[in-house]
Motif scaffolding. Structure first.
Motif, mmCIF file in Angstrom:
data_model
loop_
_atom_site.group_PDB
_atom_site.id
_atom_site.type_symbol
_atom_site.label_atom_id
_atom_site.label_comp_id
_atom_site.label_asym_id
_atom_site.label_seq_id
_atom_site.Cartn_x
_atom_site.Cartn_y
_atom_site.Cartn_z
ATOM 1 N N GLU A 1 -7.698 -3.893 -3.477
ATOM 2 C CA GLU A 1 -8.944 -4.020 -4.252
ATOM 3 C C GLU A 1 -10.156 -3.683 -3.387
ATOM 4 N N ILE A 2 -10.137 -4.151 -2.141
ATOM 5 C CA ILE A 2 -11.243 -3.868 -1.216
ATOM 6 C C ILE A 2 -11.305 -2.368 -0.895
ATOM 7 N N ILE A 3 -10.152 -1.774 -0.648
ATOM 8 C CA ILE A 3 -10.109 -0.342 -0.325
ATOM 9 C C ILE A 3 -10.678 0.493 -1.468
ATOM 10 N N MET B 1 -2.472 -11.306 -0.707
ATOM 11 C CA MET B 1 -3.306 -10.644 0.303
ATOM 12 C C MET B 1 -3.237 -9.133 0.147
ATOM 13 N N ALA B 2 -2.046 -8.617 -0.105
ATOM 14 C CA ALA B 2 -1.866 -7.171 -0.250
ATOM 15 C C ALA B 2 -2.695 -6.632 -1.417
ATOM 16 N N LYS B 3 -2.673 -7.346 -2.534
ATOM 17 C CA LYS B 3 -3.425 -6.905 -3.710
ATOM 18 C C LYS B 3 -4.935 -6.977 -3.463
ATOM 19 N N LYS B 4 -5.363 -7.993 -2.739
ATOM 20 C CA LYS B 4 -6.792 -8.108 -2.420
ATOM 21 C C LYS B 4 -7.222 -6.963 -1.504
ATOM 22 N N TYR C 1 -14.294 -12.017 2.323
ATOM 23 C CA TYR C 1 -13.372 -12.328 1.238
ATOM 24 C C TYR C 1 -12.477 -13.488 1.670
ATOM 25 N N LYS C 2 -12.151 -14.351 0.716
ATOM 26 C CA LYS C 2 -11.213 -15.437 0.984
ATOM 27 C C LYS C 2 -10.051 -15.334 -0.003
ATOM 28 N N LEU D 1 0.830 -1.204 0.000
ATOM 29 C CA LEU D 1 0.000 0.000 0.000
ATOM 30 C C LEU D 1 0.864 1.254 0.000
ATOM 31 N N HIS D 2 1.978 1.206 0.720
ATOM 32 C CA HIS D 2 2.910 2.335 0.712
ATOM 33 C C HIS D 2 3.425 2.588 -0.709
#
Length: 266
Positions: A223-225, A217-220, A234-235, A22-23
């Protein structure tokens, strides 16, 4: 303005991967750790222990003072625990819930007033695919994460009117150092579960060692944000890990139990 992201447990593993990613995408990230001075990362770190309410309050106030808001709270701090239910000390069970369940709730309670004032916000709780089923020798971990899944559903309805969304992200096995931080109930010589538990300890560690890259996980999470209307659940994980949840819904209890027992060689 960049979104301000506050993520607990950002010094290693999945939390570090999410915070770093995210950074790199120009979010303003504040990670937490019990000992932030020992962490070398490109984002801001603040001191926080989710089992100590005074540190939660201090950390949140520090970020609000600097940024004036928290757009996204990611509750990632947690710890594992293994052992037969009969052999695991009750104190260790309580300690696990203090981190994985009550600690998360206390962080949320501290952040919600600011999000209400902002009239917007997003809370993301990191749970586990293990939260959807009771796994042998991981029952307490499954229970603490499963409780968090249900609290998320309740909270989502309670805060929707304030413009706040609450979601879960349940990871499967990822290549992290979580095994090193787990509480492992000892394999007692006089235990009725000695052989099977020892075999399953090795199996659990192997699953983590051969797990996927936590960048998934980071990419998901990003996507949620970016989703204005996120789902509640989410799984993220291998196909069979996610499919095991589907099987639990559609198969008779005893059939599903037999599948799990075969998998864990019980």
């Amino acid at each position: 303005m960049s979104k301000v992201v506050f993520i607990t447990g950002a010094s290693s593993g999945i939390g570090k991967s999410i915070a770093s990613y995210l950074h790199s995408k120009n979010y303003k990230v504040y990670g937490t750790s019990r000992n932030p001075q020992k962490v070398d990362v490109p984002y801001h770190m603040v001191a926080l222990d989710v089992t100590k309410e005074e540190t939660i309050k201090t950390a949140i106030e520090e970020v609000i003072k600097k940024e004036g808001k928290i757009d996204v709270l990611i509750n990632n701090a947690g710890k594992g625990i293994t052992g037969p239910i009969e052999d695991t000390p009750t104190k260790e069970m309580r300690d696990n819930f203090e981190t994985n369940f009550f600690g998360v709730i206390n962080v949320i309670k501290e952040v919600l007033p600011y999000m209400r004032e902002q009239k917007q916000g997003l809370v993301i709780n990191t749970t586990s695919i293990a939260a959807y089923m009771g796994l042998p020798f991981r029952g307490i971990y499954s229970a603490s994460k499963g409780a968090l899944e249900l609290i998320t559903e309740s909270l989502s309805m309670e805060v929707k009117a304030f413009g706040i969304n609450v979601v879960n992200v349940a990871p499967g096995d990822f290549a992290t150092n979580i095994a090193a931080g787990r509480y492992h109930t000892p394999v007692f010589d006089n235990s009725a579960y000695k052989e099977k538990y020892a075999e399953n300890l090795a199996l659990m560690d192997n699953h983590v060692d051969s797990g996927a890259d936590p960048i998934q996980m980071a990419k998901k999470v990003q996507e949620i944000i970016e989703n204005k209307k996120p789902k509640i659940h989410y799984k993220v994980g291998a196909f069979m890990e996610k499919f095991s949840i589907v099987l639990k819904r559609i198969l008779p209890d005893k059939v599903y139990e037999k599948l799990l027992m075969n998998h864990y060689k019980l």
